[in-house]
Scaffold this motif. Structure first.
Motif, short mmCIF file in Angstrom:
data_model
loop_
_atom_site.label_atom_id
_atom_site.label_comp_id
_atom_site.label_asym_id
_atom_site.label_seq_id
_atom_site.Cartn_x
_atom_site.Cartn_y
_atom_site.Cartn_z
N ARG A 134 32.66 16.87 35.48
CA ARG A 134 31.51 16.09 34.54
C ARG A 134 30.22 16.82 34.35
NH1 ARG A 134 35.38 13.16 33.51
NH2 ARG A 134 36.71 12.49 35.29
N GLY A 135 29.79 18.07 34.96
CA GLY A 135 28.79 18.61 34.52
C GLY A 135 28.97 19.71 33.59
N VAL A 136 30.00 20.32 33.68
CA VAL A 136 30.53 21.42 32.80
C VAL A 136 31.39 21.34 31.75
CG1 VAL A 136 31.28 23.96 32.71
CG2 VAL A 136 29.89 23.02 34.97
N LEU A 137 32.76 20.84 32.18
CA LEU A 137 33.70 20.75 31.03
C LEU A 137 33.49 19.62 29.95
CD1 LEU A 137 37.07 21.54 33.16
CD2 LEU A 137 36.03 22.78 31.02
N ALA A 163 19.24 22.44 33.55
CA ALA A 163 19.14 23.75 33.53
C ALA A 163 20.63 24.17 33.18
CB ALA A 163 18.63 24.63 34.66
N VAL A 164 21.39 23.53 34.06
CA VAL A 164 22.98 23.98 33.72
C VAL A 164 23.52 23.86 32.55
CG1 VAL A 164 25.18 23.63 34.74
CG2 VAL A 164 23.32 23.81 36.35
N LEU A 165 23.24 22.43 31.98
CA LEU A 165 23.40 22.04 30.69
C LEU A 165 23.01 23.01 29.63
CD1 LEU A 165 23.37 18.19 30.71
CD2 LEU A 165 25.32 19.58 30.38
N GLY A 166 21.80 23.34 29.91
CA GLY A 166 21.03 24.20 28.89
C GLY A 166 22.12 25.39 28.35
N GLY A 167 22.52 26.16 29.60
CA GLY A 167 23.53 27.05 29.35
C GLY A 167 24.75 26.78 28.88
N PRO A 187 28.97 26.63 24.42
CA PRO A 187 30.03 25.66 25.03
C PRO A 187 31.65 26.13 24.99
CG PRO A 187 29.26 25.15 22.73
CD PRO A 187 28.56 26.02 23.15
N LYS A 188 32.03 27.24 24.20
CA LYS A 188 33.25 27.53 24.24
C LYS A 188 33.46 28.73 25.44
CE LYS A 188 34.11 27.97 19.01
NZ LYS A 188 34.22 28.71 17.96
N THR A 189 32.31 29.37 25.65
CA THR A 189 32.12 30.30 26.99
C THR A 189 32.55 29.30 28.21
OG1 THR A 189 31.02 31.71 25.98
CG2 THR A 189 31.10 32.01 28.32
N ALA A 190 31.71 28.30 28.22
CA ALA A 190 31.70 27.26 29.29
C ALA A 190 33.01 26.56 29.56
CB ALA A 190 30.71 26.38 29.30
N LEU A 191 33.49 26.23 28.24
CA LEU A 191 35.03 25.70 28.34
C LEU A 191 36.20 26.78 28.83
CD1 LEU A 191 36.64 23.18 27.66
CD2 LEU A 191 36.89 24.18 25.50
N VAL A 192 35.96 27.64 28.24
CA VAL A 192 36.84 28.73 28.73
C VAL A 192 36.81 29.14 30.23
CG1 VAL A 192 37.77 31.24 28.43
CG2 VAL A 192 37.31 29.79 26.35
N VAL A 193 35.68 29.49 30.74
CA VAL A 193 35.44 29.84 32.18
C VAL A 193 35.79 28.79 33.15
CG1 VAL A 193 33.60 30.37 33.71
CG2 VAL A 193 33.75 31.49 31.55
N ILE A 197 33.03 20.16 25.84
CA ILE A 197 34.04 19.66 25.11
C ILE A 197 33.43 18.69 24.15
CG2 ILE A 197 36.00 18.20 24.86
CD1 ILE A 197 37.12 19.43 27.49
N MET A 198 32.53 17.96 24.52
CA MET A 198 31.97 16.88 23.64
C MET A 198 31.05 17.52 22.69
SD MET A 198 31.11 13.41 25.88
CE MET A 198 30.93 12.41 24.51
N ALA A 199 30.36 18.74 23.22
CA ALA A 199 29.35 19.55 22.38
C ALA A 199 30.33 20.24 21.28
CB ALA A 199 28.75 20.58 23.04
N LEU A 200 31.42 20.64 21.50
CA LEU A 200 32.30 21.38 20.44
C LEU A 200 32.88 20.49 19.49
CD1 LEU A 200 34.45 23.87 22.80
CD2 LEU A 200 32.53 24.60 21.07
N LEU A 201 32.95 19.18 19.87
CA LEU A 201 33.79 18.01 19.28
C LEU A 201 32.72 17.54 18.06
CD1 LEU A 201 36.10 16.47 21.69
CD2 LEU A 201 36.76 17.98 19.65
N ASP A 202 31.52 17.45 18.69
CA ASP A 202 30.13 16.86 18.28
C ASP A 202 30.52 15.49 17.34
OD1 ASP A 202 27.63 16.96 17.25
OD2 ASP A 202 28.00 17.98 15.54
#
Length: 787
Positions: A730-733, A403-407, A412-418, A737-742
């Motif tokens: 490990r659960g958010v950043l 559930a956390v990963l879904g958000g 991903p940009k918002t998660a990275l910034v926050v 980052i990996m999602a943004l880099l693809d």
């Protein structure tokens, strides 16, 4: 077959990326080969491990442990002074003092009752038979300037090393005199032996209890994680046998590099942490594969090739980080680094050898000793997962982290910034971090009477509790120029403002050595005391002993030791930092064959360490929430902690990072997209990472409850960093980052293709959903050579 067509053909036939149906199988890595051999030779593997542990312990017991000596503690003047004493054969006795002070400000050292109190102290101390050279303050002029305080001084009889074990009768005798004069005089003992005795009584048992309670705490958490007693005992057994073997090896190695009690305690903490972690990684994967319907042999083989490989990569990285402490040049740090390195290496070897053998022997019996309530809860979770199919997370997946990963993956940009902004904000207080060797009242607070005595002695006799000690060696200590230099030094030490006196000189004619004790102006104020020390070293000494040929006069003592230690530690920061970061980067580059992953690994780990520094500074220096951990009024971070935390945290953080990224890479090689691989990798490892982190946080938090501020700071720093690392990092950043880099996660430039390939295709699990080569998608071709 290294062509794109070969990879395509390999994918069509369900094989690993880069291999067609007719090509040879991928070479197996060390972990897979070790696990396979152990599973086939189960009793041999277990027997060899037991023999290794017994042999290591036996050799260690026979060899005995050589501990770090005072002269080895550091280089410079402290070491020089200690070596002069050791070479001369002198045994400096442990000196003690008894403070006699009027309760009323009108009481003077010349009053009859005051003199009676002094006489009673001297008589009581002499009657114990443990004191020699008892001196009256009226003879030695150790009376304060205001005339209200005096010091009765004496030395402990016998071996200085055992003085603290024999000082109790003296302390009781002094307490008896205090009881007789409690209405008019304050009488209290202080010195090396009495202080050690007090602190050992107050905190020694406390510290040992914390070490002992770490094991049952870890076992309780593992019971909750696995729901079965046998499965929970395996990680504890591996960790304890690794620790026992390392204790024996420390005894052998100590004859080359001396060890210490501190190194032993650090080894125990690190050994318990990594031993449990490595076993968890392995056991959880084997369990997961069996629950997915694979037979026991296949499940064990997959666990060996995947989690076993992650254990080796993680273990080598942690060993490299611990090796960084060897570059400090400080004997205590070198001992801690080597002891930690050894226990990690032993735990790593045990995880990939004896653990597969034990799992093969136990089979389904690893589930025995089930805890009824936990078992029903886990069965309910499995049923829900089975009902939901893949969408529910499947075997071994965490619904919460899904559930956390879904958000995170949706934004991903918002998660990275926050998340990144929050950690940067937490780390900001570290910019103003102040480190120092904690004073006695900072380290132990004022709850102990001896701490209050220490403060009163320093107030009445500035620097008297921690005098500088000048060790003078000459060809002839009684030669006229040398005796003149001694007299001049005594006079100039006071006239320069470095000391208010009295300056005591003891000459040992047979050894041609003189020892000068100089109370430093500043007392317990470290900054002022260090300025006084600087006057002695840079002004007084050159003008006196510097004019006589063949005279050595290194200046040591508590203040000098603290300053020299901090100076040497500061000089070690850059090389240790560079060594750990560069070698960790190279290992990540070789083991994941991705420049992007290597860079992000280092950045995330540094962010985790920075956040831990920020929390330490906020709590212990600025006092934010200090009352919650019993750290009011400390105002500084102990000087050795930042470097120690950097090395330990950088190593332990790699445990989780390697485990999670290895699972993501494995999923990507099975044909999932990068985002699907991220989701699969994080949610399937979340359970084991959470369990391992909870154990580490709980164990470290135990040390955060101790009364000694240095141990409290270490415990809080380690617990906070591990918690942050296992959750936010490990659960958010990491997934953000990996999602943004693809696909750029797998970038590996052509100019680095000459590097050896340590990725190994054995990490591809049979029956994967197609295949996809991340390196091909990133626009690069992997080097076909495997080692």
């Amino acid at each position: 077959m290294g062509t794109t067509e070969g990879r395509r053909r390999g994918r069509e036939h369900g094989g690993p990326p880069g291999r067609g149906p007719g090509t040879a199988p991928a070479p197996r890595g060390i972990a897979a080969r070790a696990g396979g051999w152990s599973a086939r030779h189960r009793w041999t593997a277990v027997t060899v491990w037991v023999l290794f542990v017994v042999l290591a312990m036996g050799l260690g017991s026979a060899a005995g442990r050589v501990d770090v000596s005072d002269s080895d503690q550091m280089s410079g003047e402290i070491s020089q002074a200690e070596r002069i004493i050791e070479d001369s054969g002198l045994e400096e006795p442990v000196s003690e003092s008894v403070l006699v002070q009027g309760v009323d400000s009108s009481t003077s050292a010349t009053d009859k009752e005051f003199r009676d109190g002094v006489a009673a102290v001297m008589a009581a101390v002499e009657r114990t038979g443990e004191a020699v050279d008892v001196t009256s303050p009226y003879d030695t002029r150790t009376i304060s300037k205001d005339g209200r305080s005096a010091l009765v001084q004496f030395n402990m009889r016998g071996d200085p090393e055992t003085a603290s074990e024999r000082v109790e009768p003296v302390i009781k005798a002094v307490d008896g005199v205090q009881e007789q004069h409690k209405d008019t005089l304050r009488i209290a003992e202080i010195g090396g032996a009495s202080m050690n005795k007090t602190f050992e009584d107050a905190f020694g048992d406390d510290f040992k209890q914390a070490e002992i309670s770490a094991v049952p705490v870890a076992l309780g958490i593992l019971l909750i994680a696995f729901g079965a007693l046998v499965a929970a005992l395996l990680p504890i057994a591996l960790a304890l046998t690794a620790i026992i073997a390392t204790m024996g090896l420390m005894g052998v190695v100590s004859h080359v590099m001396p060890m210490s009690e501190t190194a032993n305690s650090v080894m125990l903490l690190v050994g318990l942490a990594v031993g449990v972690d490595y076993c968890l990684f392995y056991l959880r994967r084997e369990r997961e594969e069996r629950e997915a319907g694979r037979d026991a042999a296949t499940a064990l083989r997959i666990a060996a090739a995947t989690s076993g490989r992650a254990v080796i990569v993680s273990g080598v990285t942690v060993c490299v980080a611990m090796a960084g402490m060897l570059f400090t040049g400080l004997a205590e740090f070198k001992a801690m680094g080597l002891a930690s390195l050894m226990v990690v290496a032993v735990a790593m070897v045990g995880s990939v050898t004896v653990l597969p053998a034990l799992l093969s022997l136990l089979g389904e019996r690893v589930e025995r000793g089930r805890v009824p309530f936990l078992n029903r809860l886990k069965q309910s979770k499995k049923q829900r997962a089975a009902a939901g199919g893949a969408g529910a997370g499947g075997t071994g997946e965490s619904r919460v982290w899904r559930a956390v990963l879904g958000g995170v993956l949706r934004r991903p940009k918002t998660a990275l910034v926050v998340a990144g902004g929050a950690l940067v904000a937490i780390a900001l207080p570290a910019v103003g971090m102040q480190t120092q060797n904690l004073t006695l009242d900072q380290e132990f607070g004022d709850s102990l009477p001896i701490v209050q005595t220490y403060e009163r002695v320093n107030e009445a006799f500035p620097g008297g509790a921690d005098p500088a000690e000048v060790v003078v060696r000459a060809d002839d200590i009684n030669a006229a120029p040398v005796r003149q230099a001694l007299a001049d030094f005594r006079a100039r030490a006071v006239s320069s403002g470095a000391s208010q006196g009295p300056v005591e000189i003891v000459t040992h004619d047979a050894q041609n050595i003189a020892i000068i004790e100089v109370p430093l102006v500043g007392g317990s104020d470290q900054d002022r005391a260090e300025k006084s020390l600087g006057l002695l070293r840079d002004t007084v000494r050159p003008a006196t002993f510097g004019t006589v040929d063949g005279v050595e006069a290194p200046i040591s003592g508590q203040v000098a030791g603290s300053k020299d230690f901090n100076d040497q530690l500061a000089g070690a920061v850059a090389p240790v930092f560079a060594f750990v970061v560069i070698f960790a980067f190279v290992l990540m580059l070789l083991c994941f064959r991705s420049l992007t992953i290597a860079v992000t690994s280092i950045v995330l780990n540094l962010l985790s360490v920075g956040a831990a520094y920020g929390i330490l500074t906020a709590v212990f220096q600025h006092g934010w929430g200090a009352s919650l951990v019993g750290a009011e009024g400390v105002g500084a971070i102990i000087s050795w902690l930042p470097l120690f935390l950097f090395v330990i945290l950088f190593g332990l953080s790699m445990d989780y990072h390697v485990f999670v990224v290895s699972r993501i890479r494995e999923a990507r090689m099975q044909g999932r997209t990068t985002r699907e691989a991220i989701t699969h990798g994080v949610v399937t490892t979340a359970g084991v990472v959470t369990s391992a982190a909870v154990i580490m946080v709980a164990v470290f938090a135990i040390f955060g409850t101790l009364s000694m501020q240095s141990m409290k700071q270490m415990g809080v720093g380690l617990a906070a960093a591990v918690l942050i690392d296992a959750t936010i990092i490990r659960g958010v950043l990491l997934p953000a980052i990996m999602a943004l880099l693809d696909e750029r996660n797998w970038y590996f430039p052509k100019w680095l293709r000459w590097l050896p390939d340590l990725t190994h295709d054995e990490s591809v699990v049979e029956g994967g959903a197609g295949a996809g080569d991340p390196y091909e998608k990133a626009g690069e071709q992997p080097d076909p050579v495997r080692i």
